[in-house]
Every structure is written in structure tokens, then in C-alpha cells.
Design a protein around this motif. Structure first.
Motif, PDB file in Angstrom:
ATOM      1  N   LEU A  79       1.080  -1.340   0.067  1.00  0.00           N
ATOM      2  CA  LEU A  79       0.044   0.087  -0.032  1.00  0.00           C
ATOM      3  C   LEU A  79       0.708   1.146   0.099  1.00  0.00           C
ATOM      4  N   LEU A  80       2.122   1.190   0.757  1.00  0.00           N
ATOM      5  CA  LEU A  80       2.831   2.441   0.960  1.00  0.00           C
ATOM      6  C   LEU A  80       3.401   2.761  -0.330  1.00  0.00           C
ATOM      7  N   VAL A  81       3.916   1.618  -1.311  1.00  0.00           N
ATOM      8  CA  VAL A  81       4.234   1.906  -2.533  1.00  0.00           C
ATOM      9  C   VAL A  81       3.480   2.287  -3.464  1.00  0.00           C
ATOM     10  N   LEU A  82       2.099   1.679  -3.282  1.00  0.00           N
ATOM     11  CA  LEU A  82       1.194   2.306  -4.263  1.00  0.00           C
ATOM     12  C   LEU A  82       0.662   3.779  -4.024  1.00  0.00           C
ATOM     13  N   VAL A  83       0.686   4.082  -2.855  1.00  0.00           N
ATOM     14  CA  VAL A  83       0.234   5.643  -2.508  1.00  0.00           C
ATOM     15  C   VAL A  83       1.706   6.471  -2.725  1.00  0.00           C
ATOM     16  N   LEU A  84       2.653   6.124  -2.574  1.00  0.00           N
ATOM     17  CA  LEU A  84       3.723   6.899  -2.880  1.00  0.00           C
ATOM     18  C   LEU A  84       4.385   6.900  -3.993  1.00  0.00           C
ATOM     19  N   LYS A  85       4.652   5.769  -4.793  1.00  0.00           N
ATOM     20  CA  LYS A  85       5.274   5.595  -5.715  1.00  0.00           C
ATOM     21  C   LYS A  85       4.542   4.505  -6.686  1.00  0.00           C
ATOM     22  N   PRO A  86       3.317   5.014  -7.025  1.00  0.00           N
ATOM     23  CA  PRO A  86       2.358   3.876  -8.021  1.00  0.00           C
ATOM     24  C   PRO A  86       3.166   3.024  -9.101  1.00  0.00           C
ATOM     25  N   ASN A  87       3.985   3.788  -9.695  1.00  0.00           N
ATOM     26  CA  ASN A  87       4.832   3.227 -10.801  1.00  0.00           C
ATOM     27  C   ASN A  87       5.952   2.193 -10.102  1.00  0.00           C
TER      28      ASN A  87
ATOM     29  N   PHE B 129      -8.889   6.007   2.384  1.00  0.00           N
ATOM     30  CA  PHE B 129      -8.409   7.516   1.843  1.00  0.00           C
ATOM     31  C   PHE B 129      -7.286   7.562   0.800  1.00  0.00           C
ATOM     32  N   PRO B 130      -6.132   6.879   1.355  1.00  0.00           N
ATOM     33  CA  PRO B 130      -4.891   7.060   0.518  1.00  0.00           C
ATOM     34  C   PRO B 130      -5.016   6.572  -0.885  1.00  0.00           C
ATOM     35  N   ALA B 131      -6.105   5.680  -0.940  1.00  0.00           N
ATOM     36  CA  ALA B 131      -5.855   4.964  -2.284  1.00  0.00           C
ATOM     37  C   ALA B 131      -6.925   5.711  -3.192  1.00  0.00           C
ATOM     38  N   PHE B 132      -7.512   6.892  -2.861  1.00  0.00           N
ATOM     39  CA  PHE B 132      -8.461   7.717  -3.557  1.00  0.00           C
ATOM     40  C   PHE B 132      -7.811   8.309  -4.860  1.00  0.00           C
ATOM     41  N   ARG B 133      -6.628   8.721  -5.089  1.00  0.00           N
ATOM     42  CA  ARG B 133      -6.067   9.097  -6.197  1.00  0.00           C
ATOM     43  C   ARG B 133      -5.742   8.040  -7.335  1.00  0.00           C
ATOM     44  N   LEU B 134      -5.897   6.712  -6.671  1.00  0.00           N
ATOM     45  CA  LEU B 134      -5.439   5.554  -7.769  1.00  0.00           C
ATOM     46  C   LEU B 134      -6.723   5.514  -8.814  1.00  0.00           C
ATOM     47  N   ARG B 135      -6.477   4.562  -9.786  1.00  0.00           N
ATOM     48  CA  ARG B 135      -7.647   4.471 -10.651  1.00  0.00           C
ATOM     49  C   ARG B 135      -7.340   2.851 -11.066  1.00  0.00           C
ATOM     50  N   GLY B 136      -8.515   2.414 -12.005  1.00  0.00           N
ATOM     51  CA  GLY B 136      -8.534   1.347 -12.550  1.00  0.00           C
ATOM     52  C   GLY B 136      -7.989   0.139 -11.742  1.00  0.00           C
TER      53      GLY B 136
END
Lengths: 380, 241, 611
Positions: C277-285, C409-416
Motif C-alpha cells: 500500500l505504501l508503494v502504491l500511494v507513494l510510488k504507484p509506478n 483514503f490514501p487510495a483515492f488518487r488511484l484508478r483502474g
């Protein structure tokens, strides 16, 4: 309050009716409802149950069934999932042909359904539910599984007799594993031993190297396992592969021929206590093992044995006290010293609704086979 | 036009429920430069998709050298001699220039001749030679356009379809690209281009079609169109015409 | 007993050994994601298949190791090819949620088939290598550790050569970078897809076989957890990034090992999911990427099928509700009422999920986490504080609304896809937190003796009460949600789903609206969870697993995303159908999997259509 008073009334009524067990004229089978896993992650246990049940039914029905009527079971798959056990419970209690319920596999799933069986006044007979709270669900909730409160002190006795004082425990992180661990720790302390470390692992883990490194750091005399056979075999292998030669003493749930297959040479020397094992010289056990091998061409394991025992026990109760749902409940309290493959003799403690003073044997893996423990050196 | 190498015959195409082309008929003469003009949403890029088999028309046929290619997949159409320089170049950004150009020869297996053609491309686009091992995504817009053209030409197409070849380029490069298109055409490759910049395209084209909301509004030799007042209206006065 | 190197050296070696195993899975997943932009949830099942193919060869044919490996490569390669050709290619033009769900369905079917063929009992997979071991630090590594590392390196090298120096390898890279442009170079992308699936499946199968030998144990359910770890590893390394997947795997292995060292064994998976989750939120790529921006590709607008929903007249809805409420007057069978009652509770969960997944466009695979929060909140309030059940259920709704929104909440900016993976992680984290937070949740023991639903001191445990209370809750919550969706809020949420960039440019504060959606959804799910807790009387960390989340998502998709009536229909169908299949006991889950696949194939917009 109202519910309680009604229950007392019913109890009285049953006691009165017990003297004259009803002899049914019909040839329709008497049904046992089995709630258990046939699919999902516990499916293998349900498959093992079936073998034990089938063998027991063969014998019962060959010797006249229940007073002339055949005995059969309905197996409903629940995946040992509490949502489904509840549904199956409603189904069983609504089906008048079903006189008693057997199962479910995990205590969590079984306990979810307990209120329904209790309310419907139908016995829920859990034969794998070692959770100490399981039978607290009501006076219709019974179990012939070894209560962990009985088993763990016996395991601690074994450790004490082996002269092992500093114990490191690895246990499955489930309701079952955790309860057993707490009881074991308590029992070890009472006997003057010390638990130097304990690690909880999850059911779907396969790699225990780092957990083992942690435990090794506590410098124990011995490692105790509270595991089922697949994870127990895995743990033993990895403990040995880490170069640790300490004695391993495990709870009886690792007992299975599969433990040997999955563990290979590394499981030699593992010690455990079990109520049932096929090399037990008792004639009853030998008869069971022979007929099991004849029917399935495989050696029975603990689950086969328990499943078999349970059906034989319930059939005995039905033959003696009748097939009324309430009669079965009352019969369970009355039976004394019923011969049992697993326990030798079964009498229920009417307070706990569990087997009183269960018998256990101490066994070990010798040259890739389960054998009675005969003392002597305990390291590998 | 008698000798059409590529012909679209009464095409009706749709995006979901929305119709894009209405009985569109276009002929592209062998050896010519033909341009298709039109504003936004006129359906001109969709024409490319239909030719390349990326969008199947609901009715109508596309013929290449008289053979229908309508039902074929894109790779099959490419194999039959259609080259494509897609809109916005669409290079393989993380691959090198060399790899991008050679990808154009994907359908061929004649190793020595591929190498010869590769050398020809490097001669045609000398700037690329300096950058053969650079990732294509790091090139400038004009250089990317060259890679895209080289890539398309490596397939030895008979018809080169170019979608907005001048889009996003600096004016200096626009002229250069137009010269290159003419150079390619002189080597015998028929060019079909879609352009928004009408005056530029008509300057080098032989023939032009003007598309408006999926229908041919106007067509004729490029020279005539260049001076047609309706063209000027359309591109100075917006959609009014 | 301690060596000069100390335990940390051993933890490091252990982490690398395990990471090594993850890597074989992660590489295949990364290849597939690179080319098809698809997270292949069936990968774990191919891994399982590889183990069984190896077992069959060794047990029945007595093949030596190289032959066994070759058989696994060929067998699994073929399975991979079939998955792509039969399962996924027909969905090429379907919305992108369809292939994702299809891989889940294929995984389910493969696991079930294996279970029917080989029984669920674990089997030993004998080691075909010499048994010597080398002492390293205080631990040892064996020939198989080296073989696994060797095969890992060798396949990475082989892959590198393939991608760098072969024509087909170039085509794979080109297709991964730009599918349309590759087609316009004459690349048959379907063939490339097949090749990629075959390669990835072969790698996955080999790793399953090696891992099976490693632990001398294989079973039909071994794939799910392994596949999940592979997905986490490639997420850490960067989706679709092959070298990143290898590095990510080693890092995941190390993280887990150090996590165990510091916090204890039971924290292992918690650690893995938190890191993900940390990676997803901070560095999604992935941790090796520079930017924080997401790749532009997975937009929710194309993720969900557009369609015209079936309109149901309000009068009909009212009539159906009255009929449903009156049903217990006619049907007295407790089993039927219990089944339908559970169906209504699942319908509450489904309308909650359809709000976030359908209307707000965040496909969640962790919705059971909300159930768990609601169940524990209500049960703990009732047990520890002896509050009346009616009050605890309501409180559970509010607590779940707040807690659920905060953790997602931290995942809100993610998509798909990224949302799907993040929510899956959140669901697991909830479960693992419950397991490890002993002092509050009683850990693995679970909560027993949860008081039944009651009113004025009267326990309501009969099937009729379960049915009516569940239905009542559903009607109230569904009406509320239906009103909400017709309002400005519903339109805004749909706008966000269809194009959040555009929505943002209109000045819509995305986080606020998504929070609102999750708040409402959390409230409903919390109520459902609380009611379940009081009906079951016992809950533990395994009561609400990712299987339940998947079931909920299937219900929502069956009914049509965002469609409230559809969600209810889907829930009732998926709760009652397995009951009807009961006679087929062993085949139940298989039929369920096949039904899911057929649905995705032929009606991806759901029975009642997407709203």
C-alpha cells in the motif's frame, strides 16, 4: 428467561419418555445431518470424514441398522464457512428425518450454527471441535473431540517426562492453535518448565525459516508444535534443514500417515500423544484398521478414526435410547464406557459434554513409521 | 480517376451508436499524393482507421488494387503493402531508433535486403544515423516524425497512409517533412495523407478530398482546391460552410 | 548456538531465498501486464497446475528432472495459451474490467478442476536432487535453493535475450509499448499475446513445480496466496517492469523476513500488504520509477461497460418489497428464510459496493473488510459494554463509515487496476489487524457469545426474524441510496467515474465526493456486518475473507455496476443459486466459476445494466 423455563419443562418430559424407546416400524433410513467442508481450503478433511462414516455405516447396517431401520447421513458442504453452516443448520433442523447433526470442521464455523441447533433442540455433535468454548453453546452441544484442556496437560506431562524444560512453541494462528498454545504454556509452567519463545504462523504460509531463526535465538531444549499435519511436516523439515537437532514434540493433530509422506526423513524422531493410532494393539483398533484398509486400501488417520468412532457412538446411543432428537441428547449423558476406537472407552462428563478422562498413547516417528514411544533417547 | 490503387466504396462506419461516415467514397490514384482535409470531428482520422482495418465499417468496401481488404486484420492489410504513419507518430518510446525503424520490416524476412533498406533510410534521414541507439521517446517531434516515416517505409509499402504528419511540428520541420513526403512519392510510393493544415497539404498534393461531418463536401485536383473560395471559407470561417 | 554472523545474516539469506521464489511468479505477471495491461489473477492457478504436472510425471512416468521440467514448461505454456485464446481474447473489445474478472473466474475454475482430479489432500512432491546442504551462517541452503536461483537467473537472461535480440521479442516489446502502432507495423498482436501468456505460464508453472519440490507438498489451493504475493512483488517493482519485478520480489522477501525478525511471525502478511500500500500511494509506478504520476492508461471510463440500464417502475419495486415482507406468512421453512435473510444482508453489502465500484468507479476487492469492521464494532460494544444490540448495530454503521473511509483514503488518487489491488490490500490489512490486535479483538480466538438480535429483551433468533430484520435494513438503506443517486451527489460521482480529470477541471473536489461515497457505503456495509455478527453469534478474522469480497463484487457485476436494484438481484441470485446447487456438492464452486465466466463473456454489463 422464558426460554429457560421452557427448556426445563422439556427436559422433564424427556426424562419421563426415556424408559420406553420407540421401535419404529418404518424402513425409511434414519438420517444424520453432516455439516462439513467438501470444497474450499479444508476440503481434504471432509473427504476423510466420509471414509470413516461410510465404514461405520457399512458395519451398522450389516448388523441390523438401528433396530431394523437403516442409518444414513446427509453431507452438506459448508466449506467450513460460518455463513454456510448457519444456513445448513436451518436446513437440518427443518428436516424432520434428521435426528442429530455432526460437525462442522472448524470451531468457528460450528459455533456460528450452535444457537440454531440449541434453539431447535437437536444435538450438534462436533467431533473435531477442540475449542474449549464449543460445548458452552448449550446443553444440546456435545463433542467427543479431545478437549484441549485435557490434551495440552498430557502433552506437557510428556515434555516433563522427557526432561525438557525450556520449550519454544510454534503454533497455528487460529482460534484452535491459539487456545491450545495458551493451555500448553500454562500446563508447562505448572510442571516447572519454561516457555522461552512462541511464534504464531498463518495457515497458508509455507516458509518458516525466519520464524525458526527467531526461536533458535531463545536457546530452547525442545520445540513444541501445535499444527495440523501439512504445516507440521513443513515446520519439521525446515527446522531440521536449519540444522536444529532439538527434540520436536507436537500436539496430536499432526498425527496422520500424510505427515510422514510430506515430511520425509526429516520427521523421524518427532514425538506426539494421540488418542488413536493404528498400531495400537487393542483388538477394537486392529479390527477397524483391517476393515478400513480392506475398503480403502489405505491406512486410516486420525480423522478417519474419529469420524468412524462418532457414527458408531451415535448409532449405539440410538439403538439404546431411540431416535428422537431429544432422546439422543439424553442418551449421550447416560452412556457409560462405550468401547471406542479413539478413546478406548467413552463416558461423557455431563457438565462439559465432552469425553471424561480420555486415553492417550505416546508415539513417535521411527524409520518413517508411526510407532509407540518406548522411552530412551529423544533427540534425532 | 481510372487507376486507383486504393478505393473506399460507400463506407458507413460507426462508433457505437454514432455514425461517422456516410456513404464515403474515396479513390487514391497510383503514384499520387492524395490528401484528405477536414476540421475536427469531420471523420478524417476515422478514414485511416477504416483503411487500416482498425475499425470495421458497417457497410461498404475498401479495395487495394481491386482486391477487397475490408474484413482483414490490420497486420494482414499491412502485409499487403499498406504503410502507416499514425497520428502523433506513436513510436515505441522505450525502444531505440534502430529498433523502431527495423520494427517496420517486421513483416519481411529477407535479411540482406532489410539491411539495404535500413541504409537507404539512414541516407534519406541522415539525422537519424546519429541517434540510432537513442530511445525514440527522447527525440524531438521532427525527428520522431522521421522515425515514423522510416518505420513505415521499411515495410516497402505501395501506399503510405499518413495521419496528420505535420501536427505539432515547428514550422521549419513542417517544410522539411513535406519535402520528405515528396521525395518518398518520387520513389514510386503512393501517399494518402490526412491533414488539418489544408494549404500546406494541397501545396504538395495531386488531389484532395474535403470531409465534413462524414461526407465528402468537395473534391478535386489539389491546384483547383487550393484556390477554391469554399476551402478558404471552411478553414478561415470555421464550420459555417 | 549463535554464529559470528548473527541472526540478521540468516534473516537476509532467508528473505532472499523466499524472494527468489516470488520472482519466478512476478516476472510472468509483469510480462503479461506489460503486454496486455492485465493483472492476471489466474497466474497462481497455473503455478498450481505446474506443480501437479510435475507430480504426475514423476509419480506415473518416473521422469528425471530435466524431462519433468520440460513437461511442466510445455504443459503450462499450453495452459497459458488456452487461457489467452479461449478465456481472454473474446473479451478484447469488452470494457477492461471484464478480462480482469475473467482471470479471477479462470483461476477459480482451474483450482476446482484440480481439486476434483487430484482431491484436496496435499501430496508430497519428491525431491529429484541430491540432498546435500551448505552451511551459510546458522542456516543451510540446499541444491534446490541454488537450482531455483539458477532457474530464476537463467530465465531472466533468456527473457532478456528473447526480448532484445529476436524478432518476436521485439514485437512483444513493441506491443507492450503501443499496441495499435505495433499492429500498424504488421505485428499480429493476438499472436504476441498468446506467446506472452505461454511464456508467463511456463515460468509460473516451473515455479509452482520447484516450490512444490522445495516444500515437498502440493495442493489444489496452493496458488491463490502465491499468486497474490507475485502480484504484490511486481507492484512493488513497478507494474509491467520485468527487472523491477525481480527486484521487487527480493525486496518483498527481505521485508517479510525482517518484519518477522522485528515483530514476530504472525505479522508477516500484514507487513507485506502494508509495504504494498505504501508503494502504491507513494510510488504507484513502483519504487524504481522517478515520477509519482500514474501511467495515463487505466482510466475508469473505459474500465466499466457503458449500457442503458433496465428501468424498473417504482410501483413494481414497492409491490415486490411488500411481497418480500409478507413472504414469511406463507413460507415457514427456517432454512429458506435463513437463506433469503442472508441474501438480503448480502444485498446490503452489494448496494454498498455498487455505490463505490459502480457509481464512484472504484472497483473494490476489499469490501469484506468493511463487514469485518462493522461486525467487530457491534459485537465488541455489545459484549464489553453491554449496550443494547439495536444501539450497537447503529454505532457499528457509523464507526465503519468513518474508519472505512479513513483507511481507504490514501487510495483515492488511484484508478483502474491500482484501486482494485489497493482495496484488496486494505481488506487483507483489516483481517490481519484483527488477527494481531489481541487486546481489542481477542486475536485468533475470535468473538464468541455475541448476543443475538433482540428487541425489548426478547431474543429474535428464528428464521423469520432474521429474514425480516435483514429485509427491513435493506429496504431502508436501498431507498436512502436510491434517493442519493438521483440527487446532485449521484451525478457528480458518475462524472468522477467517467472522467476524473475532466471532473477535477470542473472544480469538483474529488476526495470529498469519494469520501462521501465511501462513508455512505461504509455505513451500509457496517450495518450488514453487525447484523451478521449477531446472527452468527461467533466471528473471527476468517469470517470475512477476500472470498467474501470477491463474492460481493460478483453480485454487483451480475446486477450491473452502480445499479441498486441490480445489486439486490445479484445478491439474491448468488446466495440462492449455490443452495440450489447443493445436490452437486463437489461441483458447486466449479459451476459458480463457469457461470461467472459465461456472464462476463456474454453480458458484461450485468443483468440490469450499468447506471
Amino acid at each position: 428467561m422464558i426460554a429457560l423455563r421452557r427448556r426445563e419443562l422439556l427436559l422433564g418430559a424427556m426424562a419421563a419418555g426415556l424408559a420406553a424407546p420407540a421401535f419404529a416400524q418404518s424402513k425409511d433410513p434414519i438420517l444424520i445431518g453432516v455439516s462439513g467442508p467438501l470444497t474450499g481450503q479444508y476440503a481434504q478433511y471432509g473427504a476423510q470424514w466420509k471414509k470413516g462414516f461410510d465404514l461405520a455405516l457399512d458395519e451398522i447396517n450389516a448388523s441390523g441398522g438401528i433396530n431394523g431401520r437403516p442409518l444414513a447421513y446427509v453431507f452438506e458442504d459448508t466449506q467450513s464457512d460460518p455463513r454456510q453452516t448457519v444456513t445448513v443448520a436451518r436446513k437440518f433442523v427443518a428436516d424432520e428425518r434428521i435426528v442429530v447433526e455432526v460437525g462442522d470442521f472448524s470451531s468457528a464455523a460450528s459455533m456460528a450454527a450452535s444457537p440454531i441447533y440449541q434453539a431447535a433442540q437437536m444435538v450438534q455433535f462436533g467431533f473435531t471441535n477442540s475449542h474449549p468454548d464449543f460445548t458452552k453453546g448449550g446443553d444440546f452441544i456435545w463433542s467427543n473431540a479431545v478437549n484441549q484442556k485435557d490434551e495440552m496437560p498430557l502433552l506437557a506431562d510428556f515434555l516433563r517426562d522427557l526432561g525438557l524444560k525450556k520449550i519454544a512453541v510454534l503454533h497455528l494462528n487460529s482460534d484452535w492453535g491459539r487456545t491450545a498454545k495458551d493451555l500448553l504454556v500454562e500446563a508447562i509452567k505448572q510442571r516447572g518448565g519454561e516457555v522461552v519463545g512462541s511464534e504464531a504462523y498463518l495457515a497458508d504460509e509455507k516458509d518458516f525459516r525466519s520464524a525458526i531463526v527467531r526461536l533458535r535465538g531463545t536457546n530452547p531444549d525442545s520445540i513444541a508444535l501445535i499444527s495440523y499435519y501439512p504445516d507440521g511436516a513443513q515446520l519439521t523439515r525446515q527446522i531440521r534443514q536449519a540444522g536444529i537437532t532439538l527434540p520436536i514434540v507436537a500436539g496430536g493433530s499432526i498425527y496422520s500417515p500424510k505427515f510422514l509422506e510430506l515430511g520425509g526423513a526429516d520427521v523421524n524422531g518427532v514425538l506426539t500423544t494421540v488418542p488413536f493410532f493404528p498400531d495400537d494393539p487393542r483388538p477394537l483398533v486392529q479390527k477397524f484398521v483391517k476393515s478400513f484398509e480392506a475398503k480403502f486400501s489405505a491406512e486410516p488417520d486420525a480423522y478417519n478414526g474419529r469420524a468412524y468412532d462418532t457414527i458408531i457412538l451415535l448409532a449405539g446411543v440410538m439403538r439404546q435410547f431411540g431416535t428422537d432428537r431429544k432422546a439422543i441428547k439424553d442418551g449421550l449423558a447416560k452412556i457409560k464406557d462405550v468401547p471406542s476406537v479413539v478413546y478406548g472407552k467413552v463416558t461423557f462428563d455431563t457438565e462439559t459434554r465432552r469425553v471424561a478422562n480420555p486415553l492417550v498413547s505416546r508415539i513417535e516417528v521411527k524409520n518413517g513409521k508411526w510407532a509407540a514411544y518406548e522411552g530412551g533417547k529423544v533427540t534425532r | 480517376m481510372t487507376d486507383a490503387i486504393l478505393k473506399l466504396d460507400r463506407i458507413n462506419s460507426f462508433y457505437g451508436p454514432i455514425q461517422v461516415h456516410f456513404d464515403l467514397t474515396i479513390e487514391i490514384g497510383r503514384g499520387q499524393i492524395v490528401c484528405q482535409l477536414g476540421g475536427n470531428a469531420s471523420g478524417k482520422s476515422t478514414t485511416m482507421k477504416v483503411i487500416l482495418g482498425l475499425l470495421k465499417p458497417r457497410s461498404g468496401e475498401v479495395f487495394l488494387d481491386g482486391q477487397p481488404i475490408t474484413g482483414l486484420s490490420t497486420p494482414q492489410i499491412i502485409r499487403r503493402g499498406v504503410g502507416s504513419v499514425p497520428e502523433a507518430r506513436r513510436l515505441f518510446g522505450a525502444m531505440t531508433v534502430r529498433e523502431n525503424v527495423l520494427m517496420g520490416a517486421y513483416t519481411r524476412s529477407d535479411r540482406p535486403e532489410i539491411n539495404t533498406d535500413y541504409e537507404r533510410m539512414m541516407t534519406l534521414f541522415p539525422r537519424l544515423r546519429e541517434r540510432t541507439n537513442q530511445a525514440a521517446g527522447t527525440l524531438s517531434g521532427g525527428e520522431q516524425q522521421m522515425v515514423a516515416m522510416a518505420r513505415a517505409l521499411m515495410g516497402r509499402p505501395r501506399v503510405l497512409c499518413m495521419d496528420e504528419p505535420t501536427m505539432g511540428l515547428s514550422p521549419l520541420f513542417v517544410d522539411h517533412v513535406l519535402e520528405l513526403i515528396q521525395a518518398v512519392n518520387r520513389e514510386g510510393v503512393t501517399v494518402f495523407m490526412v491533414e488539418q493544415n489544408a494549404s500546406l497539404a494541397l501545396r504538395i498534393a495531386d488531389y484532395g478530398y474535403v470531409l465534413q461531418t462524414g461526407r465528402i463536401a468537395l473534391s478535386g485536383p489539389a491546384r483547383d482546391l487550393l484556390h477554391d473560395p469554399r476551402i478558404r471559407d471552411a478553414y478561415l470561417g470555421g464550420q459555417a460552410a | 548456538m549463535t554464529s559470528s554472523l548473527g541472526p540478521w545474516f540468516d534473516y537476509t539469506v532467508n528473505g532472499l531465498v523466499v524472494g527468489n521464489i516470488y520472482a519466478l511468479l512476478a516476472v510472468g505477471l509483469a510480462l503479461i501486464y506489460g503486454v496486455s495491461h492485465l493483472i492476471n489473477f489466474a497466474h497462481g492457478s497455473v503455478y498450481m497446475a505446474g506443480a501437479y504436472i510435475g507430480w504426475l510425471c514423476i509419480t506415473y512416468l518416473g521422469t528425471p528432472l530435466p524431462v519433468t521440467l520440460a513437461a511442466v514448461v510445455i504443459g503450462c505454456g499450453f495452459i497459458g495459451y488456452l487461457i489467452e485464446r479461449v478465456g481472454l481474447r473474446p473479451l478484447q473489445n469488452a470494457p477492461r474490467i471484464a478480462p480482469l474478472l475473467a482471470t479471477i473466474g479462470i483461476g477459480l475454475v482451474l483450482d476446482q478442476v484440480a481439486q476434483l482430479l487430484f482431491t484436496p489432500d496435499p501430496r508430497g512432491l519428491p525431491l529429484q536432487l541430491p540432498a546435500w546442504r551448505i552451511q551459510i551462517g546458522d542456516g543451510t541452503i540446499g541444491a534446490l535453493d541454488l537450482l531455483i536461483a539458477g532457474i530464476g537467473l537463467f530465465s531472466a537472461l533468456l527473457l532478456y535475450v528473447f526480448l532484445r535480440f529476436t524478432k518476436l521479442g521485439w514485437a512483444v516489446r513493441a506491443t507492450a509499448l503501443d499496441r495499435d502502432a505495433a499492429q500498424q507495423c504488421g505485428v499480429d498482436v493476438n499472436r504476441v499475446n498468446s506467446v506472452v501468456f505461454a511464456i508467463a505460464a511456463a515460468l509460473g508453472g516451473v515455479s509452482g513445480f520447484l516450490v512444490g519440490m522445495y516444500y515437498n507438498s502440493i495442493d489444489p489451493n496452493m496458488g491463490f496466496q502465491a499468486g497474490l504475493k507475485g502480484i504484490i512483488a511486481q507492484m512493488i517493482g513497478g507494474m509491467g517492469n520485468v527487472p523491477g519485478a525481480i527486484a521487487g520480489s527480493l525486496l518483498l522477501g527481505l521485508t517479510e523476513s525482517y518484519g518477522i525478525a522485528i515483530f514476530g511471525t504472525s505479522y508477516r502478511n500484514l507487513f507485506a500488504f502494508v509495504v504494498m500500500l505504501l508503494v502504491l500511494v507513494l510510488k504507484p509506478n513502483g519504487i524504481f520509477s522517478r515520477g509519482r504520476s500514474l501511467p495515463p492508461e487505466p482510466l475508469t471510463g473505459t474500465f466499466i461497460a457503458p449500457s442503458a440500464p433496465v428501468r424498473i417502475p417504482p410501483m413494481l419495486v414497492a409491490a415486490l418489497a411488500i411481497i418480500a415482507l409478507a413472504l414469511p406468512l406463507v413460507v415457514r421453512n427456517g432454512y429458506v428464510l435463513q437463506t433469503l435473510g442472508l441474501g438480503w444482508l448480502y444485498a446490503v453489502l452489494a448496494i454498498s459496493l455498487t455505490l463505490v465500484a459502480g457509481t464512484a468507479g472504484m472497483i473494490s476487492l476489499g469490501h469484506a473488510g468493511l463487514l469485518a469492521i462493522g461486525a467487530y464494532a457491534s459485537a465488541l460494544l455489545a459484549i464489553d459494554f453491554h449496550l443494547p444490540v439495536a444501539a450497537t448495530v447503529a454505532a457499528a454503521g457509523i464507526i465503519t463509515a468513518i474508519l472505512g473511509t479513513l483507511i481507504i483514503f490514501p487510495a483515492f488518487r488511484l484508478r483502474g487496476h491500482y484501486v482494485t489491488i489497493a482495496t484488496l490490500g486494505v481488506g487483507e490489512i483489516v483481517t490481519l489487524t484483527i488477527l494481531n490486535w489481541d487486546s481489542l479483538t481477542h486475536g485468533p480466538i475470535g468473538l464468541s457469545g455475541i448476543p443475538p438480535l433482540s428487541a425489548f429483551g426478547m431474543p429474535l433468533i428464528s428464521g423469520t426474524w432474521v429474514y425480516e430484520i435483514a429485509l427491513g435494513a435493506l429496504i431502508i438503506l436501498a431507498l436512502t441510496q436510491w434517493r442519493l443517486l438521483g440527487s446532485h451527489l449521484g451525478r457528480t460521482l458518475r462524472a468522477i467515474r467517467d472522467d476524473d480529470v475532466a471532473a477535477r477541471s470542473y472544480g469538483i473536489a474529488l476526495d470529498r465526493y469519494k469520501s462521501l461515497a465511501f462513508g455512505v457505503a461504509g455505513f451500509s456495509a457496517g450495518i450488514a456486518g453487525a447484523l451478521m455478527a449477531h446472527i452468527f453469534s461467533y466471528v473471527n478474522h476468517e469470517t470475512f475473507t477476500s472470498q467474501a469480497s470477491l463474492l460481493a463484487l460478483t453480485m454487483v457485476i451480475l446486477g450491473g455496476l452502480g445499479n441498486v436494484a441490480g445489486a439486490i438481484l445479484g445478491a439474491i441470485a448468488l446466495v440462492s443459486l449455490p443452495e440450489l446447487f447443493r445436490v452437486l456438492a463437489d461441483y458447486r464452486m466449479l459451476i459458480y466459476g463457469v457461470a461467472l465466466l459465461l456472464l462476463i463473456r456474454f453480458r458484461p454489463q450485468g443483468l440490469l445494466g450499468t447506471v
